[in-house]
Enzyme design. Structure first.
Site, PDB file in Angstrom:
ATOM      1  N   HIS A  78     -16.406 -24.805  -5.460  1.00  0.00           N
ATOM      2  CA  HIS A  78     -15.960 -23.680  -4.646  1.00  0.00           C
ATOM      3  C   HIS A  78     -14.561 -23.935  -4.085  1.00  0.00           C
ATOM      4  CE1 HIS A  78     -15.779 -20.522  -1.685  1.00  0.00           C
ATOM      5  NE2 HIS A  78     -15.605 -21.433  -0.742  1.00  0.00           N
ATOM      6  N   HIS A 112     -18.552 -20.997 -17.081  1.00  0.00           N
ATOM      7  CA  HIS A 112     -19.987 -21.249 -17.225  1.00  0.00           C
ATOM      8  C   HIS A 112     -20.443 -20.911 -18.647  1.00  0.00           C
ATOM      9  CE1 HIS A 112     -20.261 -21.609 -12.844  1.00  0.00           C
ATOM     10  NE2 HIS A 112     -21.446 -22.140 -13.045  1.00  0.00           N
TER      11      HIS A 112
END
Length: 188
Positions: A78, A112
């Site tokens: 993050h 991802h």
């Protein structure tokens, strides 16, 4: 493996039943993996290299929204995304906060998907699509904060409990189609 592999390899005829059948073992494995990597592994590594800041995750299990979950569950990624994608896109391209957040989420979804494509040797944009489908829910809960934190937390857990087996079935079944011999026992 005896709970997951039969369902992942062969369909029972009902996709919904298959997802529900592996939901609990899947989330348990994910939680054990999370604990092993984020709590044990990263803390052991931090101890070895004497890394002082050891906040690798926050209380994601109490997240009241999906955006709160994404901010809390992997603080290292993050912070990297915040610094190198969100802030840089605002500075370099003068985009709004909302567009910078969407760009950050889009790049994260692409990365991802890339990890899954390499691991399963096939491009099947299920992870990418699943992550992007969360954007309307994030927007909805930001606009309707009066729905409460409990409902948001329930949505986060439903996403975790049903999202993982859904993604696993989509990727593993495609993988098993082209790699049938991978899990068969061989006589030595």
């Amino acid at each position: 493996s005896q709970l997951l592999l039969p369902v992942l390899m062969h369909s029972s005829g009902s996709f919904v039943f298959d997802v529900m059948k592996i939901a609990i073992p899947s989330i348990l494995l994910w939680l054990i993996g999370f604990y092993g990597f984020f709590h044990c592994g990263l803390n052991a590594w931090a101890e070895l290299i004497r890394f002082a800041d050891r906040q690798f995750y926050s209380d994601w299990w109490n997240a009241s929204s999906l955006d709160s979950f994404w901010n809390k569950w992997n603080i290292l990624v993050h912070e990297w995304c915040l610094r190198h994608i969100f802030v840089e896109s605002q500075a370099a391209y003068q985009v709004s906060k909302a567009n910078a957040a969407l760009a950050t989420f889009l790049i994260s979804a692409i990365l991802h998907e890339y990890i899954f494509a390499v691991a399963f040797r096939s491009l099947r944009p299920a992870m990418f699509t699943g992550m992007l489908l969360q954007v309307p829910f994030i927007y909805f809960f930001r606009k309707n904060k009066n729905l409460g934190k409990r409902l948001g937390n329930i949505l986060v857990w439903v996403n975790l409990i049903l999202g993982h087996p859904l993604i696993e079935i989509l990727y593993f079944r495609k993988y098993f189609e082209s790699n049938r011999e991978f899990f068969k026992c061989r006589n030595l």
